[in-house]
Design an enzyme around this catalytic site. Structure first.
Site, PDB file in Angstrom:
ATOM      1  N   ARG A 211       0.843  -1.189   0.000  1.00  0.00           N
ATOM      2  CA  ARG A 211       0.000   0.000   0.000  1.00  0.00           C
ATOM      3  C   ARG A 211       0.885   1.248   0.000  1.00  0.00           C
ATOM      4  O   ARG A 211       1.978   1.230   0.584  1.00  0.00           O
ATOM      5  CB  ARG A 211      -0.901   0.013   1.239  1.00  0.00           C
ATOM      6  CG  ARG A 211      -2.068  -0.975   1.156  1.00  0.00           C
ATOM      7  CD  ARG A 211      -3.086  -0.582   0.090  1.00  0.00           C
ATOM      8  NE  ARG A 211      -4.253  -1.446   0.064  1.00  0.00           N
ATOM      9  CZ  ARG A 211      -4.489  -2.387  -0.848  1.00  0.00           C
ATOM     10  NH1 ARG A 211      -3.617  -2.607  -1.821  1.00  0.00           N
ATOM     11  NH2 ARG A 211      -5.600  -3.100  -0.806  1.00  0.00           N
TER      12      ARG A 211
ATOM     13  N   HIS B 121      -1.620   0.885  -9.775  1.00  0.00           N
ATOM     14  CA  HIS B 121      -2.302  -0.055  -8.868  1.00  0.00           C
ATOM     15  C   HIS B 121      -2.967  -1.178  -9.681  1.00  0.00           C
ATOM     16  O   HIS B 121      -4.162  -1.462  -9.517  1.00  0.00           O
ATOM     17  CB  HIS B 121      -3.328   0.669  -7.989  1.00  0.00           C
ATOM     18  CG  HIS B 121      -3.678  -0.099  -6.743  1.00  0.00           C
ATOM     19  ND1 HIS B 121      -3.990   0.493  -5.555  1.00  0.00           N
ATOM     20  CD2 HIS B 121      -3.769  -1.439  -6.508  1.00  0.00           C
ATOM     21  CE1 HIS B 121      -4.265  -0.428  -4.626  1.00  0.00           C
ATOM     22  NE2 HIS B 121      -4.130  -1.617  -5.208  1.00  0.00           N
TER      23      HIS B 121
HETATM   24  C1  GLV Z   1      -5.659  -4.699  -4.310  1.00  0.00           C
HETATM   25  O1  GLV Z   1      -4.939  -3.817  -3.994  1.00  0.00           O
HETATM   26  C2  GLV Z   1      -6.271  -5.634  -3.413  1.00  0.00           C
HETATM   27  O2  GLV Z   1      -6.233  -5.418  -2.193  1.00  0.00           O
HETATM   28  O3  GLV Z   1      -6.820  -6.636  -3.901  1.00  0.00           O
END
Ligand code: GLV
Length: 309
Positions: free
Chosen positions: A224, A272
């Site tokens: 993260r 992401h």
């Molecule tokens: C993506 O970041 C997830 O948590 O699946």
């Protein structure tokens, strides 16, 4: 009795359809078209609007649509006592395994140098042509174990680091009770962060950790964004402590256009996208958990609220 899907950032038609096929007798409603909140017993949630989780009086289960659950745990409107589950799935793991392997190979085979050389029409074999790599996996949960095993099978040295002692990994894992994080960092030169987002992991990728890595190391953050102290990364790259960073997650997403990471020659940015939940696969777990809820059976991939994952 109904299932609600609250995932405003993507088209969840395939998810709705796949859940519906598995449980034809239960309505599946997609936010914002939820006709009766009081009928919803299970919610599937990702990037939910503020306060919405408090608006379902008969909620019995909340599933994250991803591997991470901090968007639920950090939501003050999440009703107390309602169990939370998440998605753990081989497809999600495979996607992450490939993303991290590609990043490790890019660093190992110096493809960043070649991209630069090509832009200058420069024919030169860098010395050494391949960087020696010893990968450290920070966070040895479902994804961390899958990624570590994959890299090991690809021929890389792998060492894991975990909060608690792990059994049954095919690569060695140090735990926080027996080894300091900085001692782990000294053993590796590619650091892969696959930690969950908890109060203990926020800001963990910081100057003190970078200083413990050998000079010229590489950071791959697929955990993260809040786990990385962004200014410390820029400084570590400037000092040569780090040679390269592959970042998939950011403190602010989407990454603002003025952010220095976009133009940094040693930072490789992905949006992401390292591993995005496959809706067909997720539907199997969600439908299975809905059935388990009805039957009072143990839920799959239940989250421990106290631990944070
Ligand atoms: C993506 O970041 C997830 O948590 O699946």
């Amino acid at each position: 009795m109904a299932i609600g899907i609250i995932v405003p950032d993507r088209d969840t038609t395939p998810l709705k359809q796949a859940i519906q096929n598995k449980i034809p007798d239960v309505p599946v409603w997609v936010y914002p078209s939820i006709p009766d909140n009081s009928k919803v017993e299970m919610l599937v949630v990702w990037k939910q609007p503020k306060a919405i989780l408090g608006a379902f009086p008969n909620l019995k289960l909340v599933s994250s649509l991803g591997a991470g659950v901090e968007h639920l745990l950090h939501d003050p409107h999440l009703p107390k006592g309602v169990p939370i589950t998440r998605i753990v799935d081989p497809q999600l793991s495979l996607s992450m395994q490939r993303h991290v392997l590609l990043s490790v190979l890019h660093f190992h085979k110096r493809w960043g140098d070649y991209a630069l050389q090509q832009s200058r029409q420069q024919w030169r074999v860098p010395q050494p042509p391949e960087r020696k790599v010893r990968v450290g996996i920070l966070g040895v949960g479902a994804l961390g174990q899958a990624v570590g095993s994959y890299l090991l099978q690809a021929g890389f040295d792998v060492l894991g680091y975990s909060r608690t002692r792990k059994a049954q990994t095919i690569f060695p894992v140090w735990d926080a009770q027996s080894h300091a994080l900085t001692a782990f960092a000294k053993q590796i030169n590619v650091l892969v962060c696959l930690l969950p987002n908890t109060s203990q992991t926020q800001g963990i990728l910081s100057a003190s950790l970078f200083q413990a890595l050998p000079v010229g190391s590489c950071l791959i953050n697929v955990g993260r964004g809040v786990q990385l102290v962004e200014s410390d990364l820029l400084q570590a790259l400037e000092q040569g402590q780090l040679a390269q960073a592959y970042l998939d997650v950011f403190e602010q997403e989407p990454l603002p256009s003025s952010h220095p990471f976009w133009r940094h020659p040693q930072i490789f940015v992905t949006p992401h996208s390292a591993s995005i939940t496959d809706q067909q696969q997720a539907a199997k777990i969600i439908a299975d958990n809905f059935r388990r809820l009805q039957l009072g059976q143990p839920l799959l991939f239940a989250v421990d609220r106290a631990v944070g994952y």
